[in-house]
Design a protein around this motif. Structure first.
Motif, short mmCIF file in Angstrom:
data_model
loop_
_atom_site.label_atom_id
_atom_site.label_comp_id
_atom_site.label_asym_id
_atom_site.label_seq_id
_atom_site.Cartn_x
_atom_site.Cartn_y
_atom_site.Cartn_z
N LEU A 157 -4.26 6.97 16.49
CA LEU A 157 -4.91 7.34 15.23
C LEU A 157 -4.10 8.36 14.46
N ILE A 158 -4.25 8.32 13.14
CA ILE A 158 -3.61 9.33 12.30
C ILE A 158 -4.63 9.90 11.32
N PRO A 159 -4.43 11.16 10.92
CA PRO A 159 -5.36 11.80 9.99
C PRO A 159 -4.94 11.57 8.54
N PHE A 160 -5.92 11.52 7.66
CA PHE A 160 -5.69 11.46 6.22
C PHE A 160 -6.40 12.65 5.56
N ASP A 161 -5.69 13.34 4.71
CA ASP A 161 -6.32 14.38 3.90
C ASP A 161 -6.82 13.78 2.60
N GLU A 162 -7.34 14.61 1.72
CA GLU A 162 -7.82 14.12 0.43
C GLU A 162 -6.72 13.38 -0.33
N GLY A 163 -7.13 12.36 -1.06
CA GLY A 163 -6.18 11.61 -1.88
C GLY A 163 -5.19 10.78 -1.09
N TYR A 164 -5.56 10.38 0.14
CA TYR A 164 -4.72 9.53 0.98
C TYR A 164 -3.39 10.18 1.34
N THR A 165 -3.38 11.49 1.48
CA THR A 165 -2.18 12.20 1.94
C THR A 165 -2.23 12.31 3.45
N ILE A 166 -1.11 12.03 4.10
CA ILE A 166 -1.03 12.12 5.56
C ILE A 166 -0.35 13.43 5.93
N PRO A 167 -1.05 14.35 6.63
CA PRO A 167 -0.50 15.67 6.92
C PRO A 167 0.39 15.68 8.18
N LEU A 168 1.40 14.81 8.19
CA LEU A 168 2.33 14.74 9.31
C LEU A 168 3.76 14.80 8.79
N ARG A 169 4.66 15.31 9.62
CA ARG A 169 6.07 15.36 9.24
C ARG A 169 6.60 13.95 8.99
N GLY A 225 -9.63 1.23 -2.36
CA GLY A 225 -10.20 1.72 -3.61
C GLY A 225 -10.04 3.23 -3.70
N ARG A 226 -10.50 3.80 -4.79
CA ARG A 226 -10.38 5.25 -4.98
C ARG A 226 -11.25 5.97 -3.95
N TYR A 227 -10.64 6.95 -3.33
CA TYR A 227 -11.33 7.63 -2.24
C TYR A 227 -10.64 8.97 -2.01
N GLU A 228 -11.42 10.04 -1.89
CA GLU A 228 -10.81 11.36 -1.80
C GLU A 228 -11.09 12.08 -0.48
N GLU A 229 -12.17 11.73 0.20
CA GLU A 229 -12.59 12.48 1.40
C GLU A 229 -11.62 12.25 2.56
N PRO A 230 -11.31 13.29 3.34
CA PRO A 230 -10.46 13.11 4.52
C PRO A 230 -11.10 12.13 5.52
N PHE A 231 -10.27 11.45 6.27
CA PHE A 231 -10.78 10.52 7.28
C PHE A 231 -9.73 10.27 8.33
N ILE A 232 -10.12 9.56 9.39
CA ILE A 232 -9.22 9.17 10.48
C ILE A 232 -9.19 7.65 10.53
N ALA A 233 -8.01 7.07 10.73
CA ALA A 233 -7.87 5.62 10.86
C ALA A 233 -6.74 5.33 11.84
N SER A 234 -6.66 4.07 12.27
CA SER A 234 -5.60 3.71 13.22
C SER A 234 -4.28 3.53 12.47
N LEU A 235 -3.20 3.90 13.14
CA LEU A 235 -1.87 3.73 12.57
C LEU A 235 -1.59 2.25 12.34
N ARG A 236 -2.04 1.41 13.26
CA ARG A 236 -1.79 -0.03 13.13
C ARG A 236 -2.42 -0.57 11.84
N GLU A 237 -3.64 -0.12 11.52
CA GLU A 237 -4.27 -0.57 10.28
C GLU A 237 -3.48 -0.09 9.07
N LEU A 238 -3.01 1.16 9.11
CA LEU A 238 -2.23 1.66 7.98
C LEU A 238 -0.97 0.84 7.77
N LEU A 239 -0.28 0.50 8.85
CA LEU A 239 0.94 -0.30 8.71
C LEU A 239 0.62 -1.68 8.13
N GLY A 240 -0.57 -2.21 8.47
CA GLY A 240 -1.00 -3.46 7.87
C GLY A 240 -1.21 -3.31 6.37
N LEU A 241 -1.77 -2.19 5.95
CA LEU A 241 -1.97 -1.92 4.53
C LEU A 241 -0.63 -1.83 3.80
#
Length: 388
Positions: free
Chosen positions: A121-133, A147-163
């Protein structure tokens, strides 16, 4: 006063970090529930440990370098495909007794692999920013999919790579020879990479007086575009997936065909009748393991049966329904040909003709594919149906 119902709260994921209990919104396009066990992982986490934890259902929330996370995911995939957690070769896979069992074993293996790889899993900050090096800018890819979304959330890295992959595919597009142009699939909308069925719609003889056509399940809009290019004055295209309607709208506008094609939100048919009604339903009658798979799997052949049952009441006299369907399900033992013919007859339809073509996609020639025998025998057909 009527009783008010509140919207369900978004799912949350919980973990402990630096001695504190933390939580965040959980997001999963595959509909996976938030993992119950979460540990922190970083650049010091080795692949064997990560794979063991993932197989046990423990998620790893990444706090290290983003590119190292990608490498770890690749290492997990290699272990899932070839090795067990001890590093030794996995036991030989079970030999299926029938094509149907081979299909179910393949689906089971795919599902287990997906669950395991989704544990990173990887974290997302507001505005789809990933707080990782060394994290990439994924704002555009995420906006397109989520879609437009601002709240921080957690998702899988595999899903992000699919996006990210879907974003690149959407940007580049898929060349469609029958259109002499590209179609740009959106995330979650089935891409027309199987060009043989598109070409059949481009080549099949049109019914006499076909100035109106219905396209049932528009998807990317590719078949509507082909029909409009062939000179059909007006096409009414339906879908109940808003992503598909948005995708079709964009593609038709890019092709300057949006004035010829009207899009409607509908489950199967629009109102009225047409000389030509076209449908390319999902080809495999099996239950999807995630919402995104509904473009491929049609549980209990629901869309296929619904199209056949309602077709005659939406055809003008002398009109034709074009059903584009692969016989892969027949070779897998999931739906016999006799069943399809019974549904056609029960719907008061008759077969006017059929155009067949063998697929040319790489899997048809891949002997290592667990479903190779079925894929090698597959034929895609355009069934020309009329009212009996």
């Amino acid at each position: 006063m009527p009783e008010q119902t509140s919207s369900p709260l978004p799912p949350q994921i919980h973990w402990e970090e630096n001695g504190e209990q933390r939580s965040a919104r959980w997001r999963s396009e595959a509909g996976m529930p938030p993992p119950k066990r979460v540990v922190i992982a970083d650049d010091t986490t080795n692949a064997d440990t990560a794979y063991r934890l993932a197989c046990e259902g423990t998620a790893l929330l990444w706090r290290g370098d983003f590119q190292n996370a990608r490498q770890l995911l690749q290492a997990l995939a290699r272990r899932a495909d070839h090795k067990g957690k001890s590093g030794k070769k996995a036991k030989a896979p079970k030999v299926a007794a029938s094509p149907t069992e081979a299909f179910h074993l393949h689906r089971q293996a795919q599902s287990q692999r997906a669950r395991t790889l989704a544990m990173l899993l990887i974290p997302f900050d507001e505005g789809y920013t990933i707080p990782l090096r060394r994290a990439p800018d994924v704002k555009l890819a995420c906006n397109e999919a989520y879609g437009r979304y601002e709240e921080p959330f957690i998702a899988s890295l595999r899903e992000l790579l699919g996006l990210i992959g879907a974003h690149e595919w959407r940007r580049a597009g898929v060349e469609i020879p029958a259109l002499g142009a590209r179609i740009h699939p959106h995330y979650g909308v089935f891409s027309p990479v199987r060009g043989e069925y598109v070409q059949m719609v481009a080549d099949a003889p049109l019914p006499a007086g076909a100035d109106l056509a219905f396209d049932i399940g528009v998807g990317t809009g590719v078949l509507s575009a082909v029909l409009a290019k062939r000179g059909i004055a007006r096409v009414v295209a339906t879908d109940q997936d808003q992503r598909a309607l948005s995708c079709a709208r964009e593609n038709l506008a890019l092709l300057a065909l949006d004035q010829q094609v009207a899009l409607q939100t509908a489950d199967l048919f629009p109102e009225g009748r047409a000389p030509l009604v076209v449908c390319n339903p999902p080809w495999v009658p099996a239950r999807p393991s995630s919402p995104i798979e509904y473009a491929v799997y049609d549980p209990d052949s629901r869309m296929l049966r619904g199209f056949l049952a309602g077709l005659s009441s939406h055809l003008t006299p002398g009109g034709e329904g074009w059903l584009i369907l692969s016989d892969l399900a027949e070779h897998l033992g999931l739906r016999p040909r006799g069943q399809l013919l019974e549904w056609i007859a029960a719907a008061g339809l008759t077969v006017l003709g059929r155009i067949d073509v063998r697929p040319v996609h790489p899997r048809a020639a891949d002997a290592s594919d667990p479903l190779h025998a079925a894929r090698a025998a597959e034929v895609t057909s355009l069934w020309r149906l009329g009212a009996a």
